[in-house]
Design a protein around this motif. Structure first.
Motif, PDB file in Angstrom:
ATOM      1  N   LYS A   3       0.846  -1.187   0.000  1.00 47.36           N
ATOM      2  CA  LYS A   3       0.000   0.000   0.000  1.00 47.36           C
ATOM      3  C   LYS A   3       0.882   1.237   0.000  1.00 47.36           C
ATOM      4  N   ALA A   4       0.578   2.173  -0.902  1.00 51.40           N
ATOM      5  CA  ALA A   4       1.332   3.422  -0.935  1.00 51.40           C
ATOM      6  C   ALA A   4       1.139   4.155   0.391  1.00 51.40           C
ATOM      7  N   SER A   5       2.187   4.772   0.872  1.00 51.87           N
ATOM      8  CA  SER A   5       2.138   5.403   2.190  1.00 51.87           C
ATOM      9  C   SER A   5       1.200   6.608   2.232  1.00 51.87           C
ATOM     10  N   ASN A   6       0.877   7.200   1.085  1.00 46.81           N
ATOM     11  CA  ASN A   6       0.043   8.400   1.109  1.00 46.81           C
ATOM     12  C   ASN A   6      -1.443   8.113   0.883  1.00 46.81           C
ATOM     13  N   ILE A   7      -1.847   6.846   0.723  1.00 47.34           N
ATOM     14  CA  ILE A   7      -3.261   6.504   0.588  1.00 47.34           C
ATOM     15  C   ILE A   7      -3.862   6.459   1.991  1.00 47.34           C
ATOM     16  N   PRO A   8      -4.953   7.217   2.213  1.00 46.18           N
ATOM     17  CA  PRO A   8      -5.545   7.232   3.559  1.00 46.18           C
ATOM     18  C   PRO A   8      -6.003   5.844   4.007  1.00 46.18           C
ATOM     19  N   GLU A   9      -6.009   5.643   5.307  1.00 45.19           N
ATOM     20  CA  GLU A   9      -6.483   4.386   5.883  1.00 45.19           C
ATOM     21  C   GLU A   9      -7.944   4.171   5.484  1.00 45.19           C
ATOM     22  N   ASN A  10      -8.353   2.935   5.309  1.00 39.96           N
ATOM     23  CA  ASN A  10      -9.693   2.519   4.893  1.00 39.96           C
ATOM     24  C   ASN A  10      -9.981   2.754   3.412  1.00 39.96           C
ATOM     25  N   TYR A  11      -8.955   3.048   2.619  1.00 41.68           N
ATOM     26  CA  TYR A  11      -9.126   3.221   1.178  1.00 41.68           C
ATOM     27  C   TYR A  11      -8.184   2.277   0.452  1.00 41.68           C
ATOM     28  N   MET A  15     -11.112   2.502  -6.410  1.00 40.39           N
ATOM     29  CA  MET A  15     -12.433   2.398  -5.801  1.00 40.39           C
ATOM     30  C   MET A  15     -13.487   2.774  -6.835  1.00 40.39           C
ATOM     31  N   PRO A  16     -14.607   2.040  -6.859  1.00 38.79           N
ATOM     32  CA  PRO A  16     -15.693   2.456  -7.743  1.00 38.79           C
ATOM     33  C   PRO A  16     -16.273   3.783  -7.277  1.00 38.79           C
ATOM     34  N   TYR A  17     -16.682   4.619  -8.258  1.00 39.59           N
ATOM     35  CA  TYR A  17     -17.371   5.865  -7.955  1.00 39.59           C
ATOM     36  C   TYR A  17     -18.646   5.875  -8.783  1.00 39.59           C
ATOM     37  N   LEU A  18     -19.786   5.778  -8.098  1.00 37.75           N
ATOM     38  CA  LEU A  18     -21.084   5.708  -8.749  1.00 37.75           C
ATOM     39  C   LEU A  18     -21.794   7.044  -8.652  1.00 37.75           C
ATOM     40  N   ALA A  52     -20.526  10.570  -0.874  1.00 31.89           N
ATOM     41  CA  ALA A  52     -20.679   9.641   0.252  1.00 31.89           C
ATOM     42  C   ALA A  52     -19.808   8.424   0.014  1.00 31.89           C
ATOM     43  N   GLU A  53     -19.559   7.712   1.093  1.00 32.73           N
ATOM     44  CA  GLU A  53     -18.744   6.503   1.031  1.00 32.73           C
ATOM     45  C   GLU A  53     -19.333   5.447   1.950  1.00 32.73           C
ATOM     46  N   ILE A  54     -19.355   4.225   1.454  1.00 30.70           N
ATOM     47  CA  ILE A  54     -19.702   3.081   2.283  1.00 30.70           C
ATOM     48  C   ILE A  54     -18.522   2.134   2.260  1.00 30.70           C
ATOM     49  N   ASN A  55     -18.449   1.293   3.289  1.00 27.93           N
ATOM     50  CA  ASN A  55     -17.362   0.335   3.389  1.00 27.93           C
ATOM     51  C   ASN A  55     -17.963  -1.044   3.626  1.00 27.93           C
ATOM     52  N   ILE A  56     -17.503  -2.009   2.832  1.00 26.37           N
ATOM     53  CA  ILE A  56     -17.920  -3.400   2.984  1.00 26.37           C
ATOM     54  C   ILE A  56     -16.667  -4.210   3.277  1.00 26.37           C
ATOM     55  N   GLN A  72     -26.417  10.045 -14.224  1.00 23.64           N
ATOM     56  CA  GLN A  72     -26.298   8.715 -13.634  1.00 23.64           C
ATOM     57  C   GLN A  72     -25.218   7.900 -14.339  1.00 23.64           C
ATOM     58  N   GLN A  73     -24.366   7.263 -13.541  1.00 22.52           N
ATOM     59  CA  GLN A  73     -23.304   6.381 -14.041  1.00 22.52           C
ATOM     60  C   GLN A  73     -23.303   5.134 -13.178  1.00 22.52           C
ATOM     61  N   ASN A  74     -23.737   4.040 -13.761  1.00 25.12           N
ATOM     62  CA  ASN A  74     -23.809   2.782 -13.030  1.00 25.12           C
ATOM     63  C   ASN A  74     -22.592   1.924 -13.321  1.00 25.12           C
ATOM     64  N   SER A  75     -22.536   0.787 -12.636  1.00 25.45           N
ATOM     65  CA  SER A  75     -21.390  -0.100 -12.789  1.00 25.45           C
ATOM     66  C   SER A  75     -21.812  -1.545 -12.609  1.00 25.45           C
ATOM     67  N   GLY A  76     -20.958  -2.439 -13.051  1.00 26.99           N
ATOM     68  CA  GLY A  76     -21.069  -3.853 -12.738  1.00 26.99           C
ATOM     69  C   GLY A  76     -19.971  -4.185 -11.751  1.00 26.99           C
ATOM     70  N   MET A  77     -20.336  -4.879 -10.676  1.00 16.18           N
ATOM     71  CA  MET A  77     -19.353  -5.186  -9.649  1.00 16.18           C
ATOM     72  C   MET A  77     -19.404  -6.657  -9.261  1.00 16.18           C
ATOM     73  N   PHE A  78     -18.281  -7.188  -8.896  1.00 16.32           N
ATOM     74  CA  PHE A  78     -18.122  -8.559  -8.431  1.00 16.32           C
ATOM     75  C   PHE A  78     -17.803  -8.476  -6.954  1.00 16.32           C
TER      76      PHE A  78
END
Length: 127
Positions: A3-11, A15-18, A52-56, A72-78
């Protein structure tokens, strides 16, 4: 995974952006189906989510309500889950439409749904 040192924790690095219609209902759907946790929400006005952000379980999904400027911009996710069958049922019970009922595949038990917001989810529990 490094993990790059400058990426905030929990990210994570990607990441998908819908951009969706009715982000408040999206949050409830994600909590009911995938046990998501709301991690951040900033409102544009009383009704419109600007960001907004959710975490799973360590994976963040970012989203905003669509506007005249941001369509609107949707996505397909696995998504890997503990039980494909249980998660599929929760999704259907919360307004998703079935694309593919749960079935055994070479990579695990898998199903597909389209959520009420136009996103496709491939729900899989590994073998």
């Amino acid at each position: 995974m490094e993990k790059a040192s400058n990426i905030p924790e929990n990210y994570q690095r990607i990441m998908p952006y819908l951009i969706i219609n009715d982000g408040e209902k999206f949050i409830k759907f994600m909590q009911n189906v995938f046990d998501a946790r709301e991690q951040y929400k900033q409102m544009r006005d009383e009704k419109t989510i600007m960001h907004a952000e959710i975490n799973i379980k360590g994976s963040t999904i970012m989203f905003a309500d669509c506007t005249d400027t941001y369509h609107q911009q949707n996505s397909g996710m696995f998504i890997y889950v503990d039980s494909c069958d249980e998660t599929y049922k929760k999704a259907i019970d919360n307004g998703a439409q079935s694309i593919m009922p749960p079935a055994d595949q070479s990579y695990g038990r898998s199903a597909g749904v389209k959520d009420p917001f136009g996103n496709t989810w491939w729900i899989t529990n590994p073998i």
